[in-house]
Each structure stands twice: as C-alpha cells, then as structure tokens.
Scaffold this motif. Structure first.
Motif, PDB file in Angstrom:
ATOM      1  N   PRO A  43       0.891  -0.964  -0.062  1.00 50.64           N
ATOM      2  CA  PRO A  43       0.040  -0.359   0.028  1.00 50.64           C
ATOM      3  C   PRO A  43       0.860   1.252   0.184  1.00 50.64           C
ATOM      4  CG  PRO A  43      -0.026  -1.151   2.044  1.00 50.64           C
ATOM      5  CD  PRO A  43       1.109  -1.687   0.877  1.00 50.64           C
ATOM      6  N   PRO A  44       0.759   2.430  -0.589  1.00 45.45           N
ATOM      7  CA  PRO A  44       0.884   3.771  -0.589  1.00 45.45           C
ATOM      8  C   PRO A  44       1.040   4.228   0.776  1.00 45.45           C
ATOM      9  CG  PRO A  44      -1.113   4.405  -1.494  1.00 45.45           C
ATOM     10  CD  PRO A  44      -0.858   2.477  -0.728  1.00 45.45           C
ATOM     11  N   ASN A  45       2.390   4.200   1.327  1.00 44.98           N
ATOM     12  CA  ASN A  45       2.759   4.965   2.522  1.00 44.98           C
ATOM     13  C   ASN A  45       2.594   5.942   2.918  1.00 44.98           C
ATOM     14  OD1 ASN A  45       4.109   5.582   4.760  1.00 44.98           O
ATOM     15  ND2 ASN A  45       6.317   5.729   4.373  1.00 44.98           N
ATOM     16  N   SER A  46       0.925   6.769   3.297  1.00 49.15           N
ATOM     17  CA  SER A  46       0.872   7.630   3.861  1.00 49.15           C
ATOM     18  C   SER A  46       1.131   8.730   4.472  1.00 49.15           C
ATOM     19  CB  SER A  46      -0.840   7.494   4.097  1.00 49.15           C
ATOM     20  OG  SER A  46      -1.156   7.092   4.868  1.00 49.15           O
ATOM     21  N   THR A  47       2.159   8.564   6.194  1.00 50.68           N
ATOM     22  CA  THR A  47       2.858   8.500   6.220  1.00 50.68           C
ATOM     23  C   THR A  47       4.187   8.738   6.232  1.00 50.68           C
ATOM     24  OG1 THR A  47       3.151   6.623   7.083  1.00 50.68           O
ATOM     25  CG2 THR A  47       1.219   7.339   8.196  1.00 50.68           C
ATOM     26  N   VAL A  52       5.348  13.345  13.055  1.00 54.81           N
ATOM     27  CA  VAL A  52       5.261  12.170  13.830  1.00 54.81           C
ATOM     28  C   VAL A  52       4.883  12.275  15.809  1.00 54.81           C
ATOM     29  CG1 VAL A  52       4.008  10.113  14.808  1.00 54.81           C
ATOM     30  CG2 VAL A  52       3.919  10.265  12.852  1.00 54.81           C
ATOM     31  N   PRO A  53       4.738  12.740  16.007  1.00 48.15           N
ATOM     32  CA  PRO A  53       4.992  13.744  18.000  1.00 48.15           C
ATOM     33  C   PRO A  53       5.028  12.237  18.440  1.00 48.15           C
ATOM     34  CG  PRO A  53       2.761  14.661  17.030  1.00 48.15           C
ATOM     35  CD  PRO A  53       3.529  13.443  16.156  1.00 48.15           C
ATOM     36  N   LEU A 130      -3.799  14.603  12.592  1.00 45.00           N
ATOM     37  CA  LEU A 130      -3.293  13.325  12.063  1.00 45.00           C
ATOM     38  C   LEU A 130      -4.385  12.378  12.055  1.00 45.00           C
ATOM     39  CD1 LEU A 130      -0.107  12.042  14.426  1.00 45.00           C
ATOM     40  CD2 LEU A 130      -0.234  12.972  12.075  1.00 45.00           C
ATOM     41  N   THR A 131      -4.383  11.759  10.738  1.00 44.81           N
ATOM     42  CA  THR A 131      -4.795  11.040  10.506  1.00 44.81           C
ATOM     43  C   THR A 131      -5.581   9.182  11.643  1.00 44.81           C
ATOM     44  OG1 THR A 131      -4.049   8.982   9.094  1.00 44.81           O
ATOM     45  CG2 THR A 131      -5.312  10.896   7.535  1.00 44.81           C
ATOM     46  N   PRO A 132      -6.745   8.749  11.545  1.00 38.28           N
ATOM     47  CA  PRO A 132      -6.404   7.652  12.615  1.00 38.28           C
ATOM     48  C   PRO A 132      -5.285   6.541  12.746  1.00 38.28           C
ATOM     49  CG  PRO A 132      -8.307   7.734  12.066  1.00 38.28           C
ATOM     50  CD  PRO A 132      -7.715   8.947  10.906  1.00 38.28           C
ATOM     51  N   GLU A 133      -4.448   6.252  10.881  1.00 38.82           N
ATOM     52  CA  GLU A 133      -4.030   5.272  10.640  1.00 38.82           C
ATOM     53  C   GLU A 133      -2.356   6.139  11.301  1.00 38.82           C
ATOM     54  OE1 GLU A 133      -1.220   5.070   6.689  1.00 38.82           O
ATOM     55  OE2 GLU A 133      -3.166   3.201   6.852  1.00 38.82           O
ATOM     56  N   GLN A 134      -2.329   7.308  11.366  1.00 36.38           N
ATOM     57  CA  GLN A 134      -0.917   7.963  11.623  1.00 36.38           C
ATOM     58  C   GLN A 134      -1.056   7.963  13.534  1.00 36.38           C
ATOM     59  OE1 GLN A 134      -1.849  11.917   9.820  1.00 36.38           O
ATOM     60  NE2 GLN A 134      -0.672  11.165   8.078  1.00 36.38           N
ATOM     61  N   ARG A 135      -2.508   8.360  13.983  1.00 35.47           N
ATOM     62  CA  ARG A 135      -2.131   8.246  14.858  1.00 35.47           C
ATOM     63  C   ARG A 135      -1.736   6.985  15.790  1.00 35.47           C
ATOM     64  NH1 ARG A 135      -5.431  12.566  18.146  1.00 35.47           N
ATOM     65  NH2 ARG A 135      -5.080  11.153  20.190  1.00 35.47           N
TER      66      ARG A 135
END
Length: 144
Positions: A43-47, A52-53, A130-135
């Motif tokens: 999958p593409p890396n959206s992060t 990211v804190p 951040l998106t849920p995936e990034q969180r």
C-alpha cells in the motif's frame, strides 16, 4: 527551551512496555504480511512526510477494578485507556485483529492497566491533524 516533565514508570509499567516492545516485532511482521494491496502490491505510504509526535508523559498503572468495562480513546493531547490488557494495546497500536496475535504470556491478556499518555504542548496541533492510521504510529512508540 521547553521543560519536559517525565514520570518514572513503576516496575509494572516498565515490564508492560518491555513485553509490548518484544511483541510489537511480531505484530509488525504480521501487519506487514496482512496489509498488502490487492495483487500483492504494498500500500502507498501515507505517513512518509508527516511529523509524528511522541508522547512526552506516560502513566501506566495496574487496574484492579475487575469491572469488565474497557475504554480506549484518542484525546486531543494524547491517548487514554482504562482496564486494557497488553494484548489490546498492541492490537490498537497496530490495527490488527485478535486472532492474529499469539505467543504472548497469559498475563498479557489477563492483567489490566490504565494508561494516560500526553504529547508536549507544542505537539498538540500536530497530533490533532493526524489521521487515525497516523495516530497509531504515535501509539506504536509506547510498544517499542
């Protein structure tokens, strides 16, 4: 310069985080095997370009309530969980199903904890965006 407030974790808190770290390697490999796009492509890396804190303050305490009620929630400045097991924490951090986690000691599913984690004040806005995936990436740092 900002002053960081850090609480020393109890022996239980350190043990939870150490076991979570060792189990997160397994979770990462399982997640890597199950997250392929159709046709086997990654999958593409959206992060990739997102800052990211990290959590500035983390509190892990044993939960002895035996209430059976579990709460996991994202907060504007961090993460809060009540009556969660280590297994639940790993599943939430890596977005994996319960049936894909194995090999943990029995207490990783039976021992329950209350967790409160907060980012530094300067990172609150970044966390909110951040998106849920990034969180989940922020939460993964608790387990590594």
């Amino acid at each position: 310069m900002t002053e960081r407030s850090v609480r020393k974790l109890s022996f239980t808190g350190r043990l939870v985080l150490q076991v979570a770290g060792s189990l997160s390697v397994t979770a990462s490999s399982v997640l890597g095997q199950t997250s392929a796009a159709p046709g086997g492509a990654a999958p593409p890396n959206s992060t990739a370009a997102v800052k990211v804190p990290v959590f500035d303050v983390v509190s892990v305490k044993p939960n002895k309530s035996d209430s059976g009620m579990t709460r996991i929630m994202a907060k504007p400045d961090g993460y809060s969980a009540s009556n969660v097991s280590l297994k639940m924490l790993i599943q939430a951090a890596y977005g994996i199903r319960e049936d894909l986690t194995s090999g943990a000691p029995n207490w990783a599913d039976s021992a329950r904890y209350d967790i409160d984690a907060k980012v530094a004040g300067s990172d609150v806005d970044a966390l909110k965006n951040l998106t849920p995936e990034q969180r989940r990436l922020v939460l993964q740092r608790l387990t590594s």
